[in-house]
Design a protein around this motif. Structure first.
Motif, PDB file in Angstrom:
ATOM      1  N   GLY A 229       0.677  -1.306  -0.065  1.00 62.52           N
ATOM      2  CA  GLY A 229      -0.021   0.001   0.022  1.00 62.52           C
ATOM      3  C   GLY A 229       0.965   1.269   0.236  1.00 62.52           C
ATOM      4  O   GLY A 229       0.567   2.476   0.409  1.00 62.52           O
ATOM      5  N   VAL A 230       1.921   0.870  -0.297  1.00 66.28           N
ATOM      6  CA  VAL A 230       3.024   2.351  -0.469  1.00 66.28           C
ATOM      7  C   VAL A 230       3.499   2.770  -2.009  1.00 66.28           C
ATOM      8  O   VAL A 230       4.019   1.894  -2.413  1.00 66.28           O
ATOM      9  N   THR A 231       3.486   3.914  -2.130  1.00 67.93           N
ATOM     10  CA  THR A 231       3.767   4.309  -3.530  1.00 67.93           C
ATOM     11  C   THR A 231       4.815   5.418  -3.533  1.00 67.93           C
ATOM     12  O   THR A 231       4.626   6.427  -2.724  1.00 67.93           O
ATOM     13  N   PRO A 232       5.823   5.175  -4.160  1.00 69.47           N
ATOM     14  CA  PRO A 232       6.883   6.392  -4.211  1.00 69.47           C
ATOM     15  C   PRO A 232       6.486   7.643  -4.880  1.00 69.47           C
ATOM     16  O   PRO A 232       5.924   7.654  -5.897  1.00 69.47           O
ATOM     17  N   SER A 233       7.128   8.947  -4.403  1.00 73.08           N
ATOM     18  CA  SER A 233       6.470  10.029  -4.728  1.00 73.08           C
ATOM     19  C   SER A 233       7.659  10.933  -5.279  1.00 73.08           C
ATOM     20  O   SER A 233       7.453  11.528  -6.221  1.00 73.08           O
ATOM     21  N   ASP A 234       8.831  10.677  -4.762  1.00 69.66           N
ATOM     22  CA  ASP A 234      10.073  11.231  -5.403  1.00 69.66           C
ATOM     23  C   ASP A 234      11.403  10.611  -4.961  1.00 69.66           C
ATOM     24  O   ASP A 234      11.122  10.039  -3.774  1.00 69.66           O
ATOM     25  N   VAL A 235      12.450  10.722  -5.637  1.00 72.99           N
ATOM     26  CA  VAL A 235      13.757  10.243  -5.077  1.00 72.99           C
ATOM     27  C   VAL A 235      14.793  11.390  -5.001  1.00 72.99           C
ATOM     28  O   VAL A 235      14.712  12.168  -6.078  1.00 72.99           O
ATOM     29  N   GLU A 236      15.645  11.790  -4.038  1.00 72.68           N
ATOM     30  CA  GLU A 236      16.419  12.711  -4.144  1.00 72.68           C
ATOM     31  C   GLU A 236      18.010  12.286  -3.630  1.00 72.68           C
ATOM     32  O   GLU A 236      17.822  11.177  -2.545  1.00 72.68           O
ATOM     33  N   ARG A 237      18.869  12.682  -4.258  1.00 75.47           N
ATOM     34  CA  ARG A 237      20.220  12.501  -3.947  1.00 75.47           C
ATOM     35  C   ARG A 237      20.658  13.278  -2.500  1.00 75.47           C
ATOM     36  O   ARG A 237      20.480  14.408  -2.535  1.00 75.47           O
ATOM     37  N   ARG A 238      21.263  12.563  -1.538  1.00 72.71           N
ATOM     38  CA  ARG A 238      21.581  13.454  -0.398  1.00 72.71           C
ATOM     39  C   ARG A 238      23.122  13.619  -0.346  1.00 72.71           C
ATOM     40  O   ARG A 238      23.807  13.207  -1.385  1.00 72.71           O
ATOM     41  N   ASP A 239      23.384  14.718   0.450  1.00 75.89           N
ATOM     42  CA  ASP A 239      24.950  14.885   0.280  1.00 75.89           C
ATOM     43  C   ASP A 239      25.701  13.969   0.409  1.00 75.89           C
ATOM     44  O   ASP A 239      26.883  13.832   0.006  1.00 75.89           O
ATOM     45  N   ASP A 240      25.657  12.656   1.246  1.00 75.73           N
ATOM     46  CA  ASP A 240      26.403  11.872   1.496  1.00 75.73           C
ATOM     47  C   ASP A 240      26.431  10.586   0.405  1.00 75.73           C
ATOM     48  O   ASP A 240      27.078   9.653   0.500  1.00 75.73           O
ATOM     49  N   GLY A 241      25.608  10.950  -0.629  1.00 76.29           N
ATOM     50  CA  GLY A 241      25.546  10.006  -1.904  1.00 76.29           C
ATOM     51  C   GLY A 241      24.313   9.052  -1.765  1.00 76.29           C
ATOM     52  O   GLY A 241      23.885   8.438  -2.656  1.00 76.29           O
ATOM     53  N   ARG A 242      23.647   9.002  -0.443  1.00 79.69           N
ATOM     54  CA  ARG A 242      22.581   7.938  -0.408  1.00 79.69           C
ATOM     55  C   ARG A 242      21.378   8.789  -0.943  1.00 79.69           C
ATOM     56  O   ARG A 242      21.091   9.826  -1.404  1.00 79.69           O
ATOM     57  N   LEU A 243      20.354   7.821  -1.236  1.00 80.99           N
ATOM     58  CA  LEU A 243      18.941   8.204  -2.117  1.00 80.99           C
ATOM     59  C   LEU A 243      17.868   8.164  -0.943  1.00 80.99           C
ATOM     60  O   LEU A 243      17.658   7.270  -0.187  1.00 80.99           O
ATOM     61  N   ARG A 244      17.203   9.240  -0.740  1.00 81.73           N
ATOM     62  CA  ARG A 244      16.098   9.214   0.086  1.00 81.73           C
ATOM     63  C   ARG A 244      14.808   9.218  -0.953  1.00 81.73           C
ATOM     64  O   ARG A 244      14.785   9.949  -1.682  1.00 81.73           O
ATOM     65  N   VAL A 245      14.024   8.244  -0.726  1.00 87.84           N
ATOM     66  CA  VAL A 245      12.902   8.090  -1.333  1.00 87.84           C
ATOM     67  C   VAL A 245      11.680   8.393  -0.340  1.00 87.84           C
ATOM     68  O   VAL A 245      11.391   7.842   0.740  1.00 87.84           O
ATOM     69  N   ASN A 246      10.709   9.395  -0.887  1.00 85.81           N
ATOM     70  CA  ASN A 246       9.381   9.783  -0.110  1.00 85.81           C
ATOM     71  C   ASN A 246       8.456   8.910  -0.682  1.00 85.81           C
ATOM     72  O   ASN A 246       8.410   8.735  -1.863  1.00 85.81           O
ATOM     73  N   GLY A 247       7.527   8.573  -0.010  1.00 80.41           N
ATOM     74  CA  GLY A 247       6.364   7.791  -0.521  1.00 80.41           C
ATOM     75  C   GLY A 247       5.087   8.050   0.210  1.00 80.41           C
ATOM     76  O   GLY A 247       4.965   9.216   0.873  1.00 80.41           O
ATOM     77  N   SER A 248       4.003   7.363  -0.350  1.00 79.92           N
ATOM     78  CA  SER A 248       2.753   7.725   0.441  1.00 79.92           C
ATOM     79  C   SER A 248       2.615   7.565   1.847  1.00 79.92           C
ATOM     80  O   SER A 248       3.337   6.735   2.500  1.00 79.92           O
ATOM     81  N   ASP A 249       1.671   8.133   2.561  1.00 83.17           N
ATOM     82  CA  ASP A 249       1.267   7.659   3.877  1.00 83.17           C
ATOM     83  C   ASP A 249       2.556   8.299   4.758  1.00 83.17           C
ATOM     84  O   ASP A 249       2.886   7.556   6.037  1.00 83.17           O
TER      85      ASP A 249
END
Length: 453
Positions: A229-249
């Protein structure tokens, strides 16, 4: 003397296209084939074969702990991706060369170029050359679908995962189909911290509901963080190189890698099909009749680009049926009924025939189901359970579906598929003497329905 350069021009060097081209050439046809990437297609280069080799590799880690419980003295091992990856690529190159050699042996001309359809009998290559053919076969396969969200380009697909420079410490897999679940189990077995997001209420949509729940529970028990029941809304590159993925709810996760396993699309774009009159459906699949012929009589299509059953053996059967129909004067429809398949989760899921839900919509059924700890697991006090399930028609007593979740289920279902294809009844299964002690014996030992209409 033919008015055309070739009797057959195949576009695409995957399993279906290569089989059709090779068999047509062996039967005297003048054949050409164009492939823009590597011979072997999705299955050999970026699908079934490398995936299965990764499945093998991923099982050794958990087996180490099981071996200790059986009495072996051994340390936990460390998986070295950079040792495995070159051997993987070496094997794929070997298989690609076999495909190329077998295709060329009967005289097929091979073009390493992108091909498009110029008219009903003309193929144009990316090198600027054009050739005419009496028949054109489109066998361009499919490709991963990537959701159109901000930052989607920061993720990878199943195409790229075999070429990673190193395994990520933590990965988010987006999707809930067989590719998503398989790679979740593979990477988890290789020591990667795996989170899986799926937009639906349960993974493996389209498969048997009871099995879906069983596999989901097994994945969670193995340490995979499964979120439905989770859908990703966007992906962003952090300063440390990792990826933060934001999703629903308000769901979010920070990972080293994102794998899009959100479905596949037919490779029918920008190759001139619609311009010459070939019809495509809304998803881009080439519309064909029972003999794989398109709306343009001289153009045929087989394999994943038609989006019928996206399995390598099916594409091969379609390619062979095409040759029977067009070059041997023996009109042959590819058989799409009772096609067995396997999902290489851990343990595997083998299936043939109807799900319980599909069968129940058609007629009254009996359901035989057994879930149990296999001997190997119970001896070392593991909770993992195998599941065996038969769907049986009350009226005819035919076995309508077989579902197995167990180590080696892919091997078992191939044999069960023979029986189901022959129209075996529950009495036929009951009449077979069990092979003991095995897991597979359960398929002939279930005597009383667990559910009945």
């Amino acid at each position: 003397m033919s008015d055309f350069d070739y009797d057959l021009f195949v576009i695409g060097g995957g399993s279906g296209g290569v089989r059709a081209g090779r068999v047509a050439a062996e039967n005297g046809a003048k054949v050409a084939l164009a492939e823009e990437f590597r011979m072997g297609g999705t299955c050999v280069i970026r699908g079934c074969v490398p995936k299965k080799l990764m499945v093998f590799a991923s099982k050794f880690g958990p087996m180490t702990a099981e071996a200790r419980d059986f009495g072996w003295e051994m340390e936990d091992g460390t998986f070295d991706w950079l040792t495995f990856r070159p051997k993987l690529h070496q094997e794929l190159t070997r298989l690609e060369n076999i495909y190329r050699t077998n295709l060329a042996r009967p005289g097929t001309d091979i073009f390493d170029a992108r091909a498009s359809v110029k008219d009903a009998h003309t193929v144009e290559l990316s090198n600027g050359r054009s050739y005419t053919a009496k028949h054109i076969l489109v066998a361009t396969g499919g490709r991963p679908f990537i959701p159109d969200i901000p930052g989607c380009e920061l993720g990878i697909t199943s195409n790229e995962i075999f070429n990673l420079d190193h395994l990520p410490k933590k990965i988010l897999i987006v999707g809930g189909g067989y590719i998503a679940c398989e790679f979740a189990c593979i990477l988890n077995g290789l020591g990667v911290d795996v989170t899986l997001w799926h937009r639906g209420p349960q993974v493996l949509r389209g498969f048997d509901d009871e099995v879906r729940g069983h596999i989901s529970e097994l994945m969670v028990e193995q340490g995979i963080d499964v979120r439905v029941g989770v859908t990703p809304s966007d992906v962003e590159r952090r300063d440390d190189g990792r990826l933060r993925v934001n999703g629903s709810d308000d769901h979010h996760v920070t990972v080293n890698e994102v794998l899009w396993a959100t479905g596949r699309k037919p490779n029918s774009d920008d190759i001139g099909l619609e311009e010459v009159g070939v019809e495509l459906d809304r998803n881009g699949a080439v519309k064909v009749d029972d003999y794989s012929q398109t709306a343009v009589p001289s153009i045929f299509a087989v394999g994943d680009v038609t989006d019928r059953i996206a399995l390598t053996p099916v594409a091969i059967r379609e390619g062979a049926a095409f040759v029977e129909t067009v070059f041997k004067g023996n009109p042959t429809k590819p058989d799409h009924e009772l096609v067995a398949s396997a999902v290489f989760t851990q343990p595997e899921y083998g299936t043939v025939g109807m799900t319980e839900e599909e069968a129940r919509e058609k007629e009254k059924i009996d359901v035989y189901c057994a879930a149990f700890r296999p001997m190997q697991k119970s001896f070392i006090d593991r909770t993992e359970k195998a599941l065996f399930k038969l769907i049986v028609s009350q009226k005819s007593q035919k076995v309508l579906g077989v579902h197995i979740v167990a180590d080696g289920a892919g091997e078992m279902i191939q044999l069960a598929a023979v029986a189901v294809k022959m129209g075996a009844t529950k009495a036929d299964f009951d009449a077979a003497v069990a092979v003991h002690p095995t897991m597979a014996e359960e398929i002939v030992l279930m005597k009383t329905p667990t559910r009945a209409d």
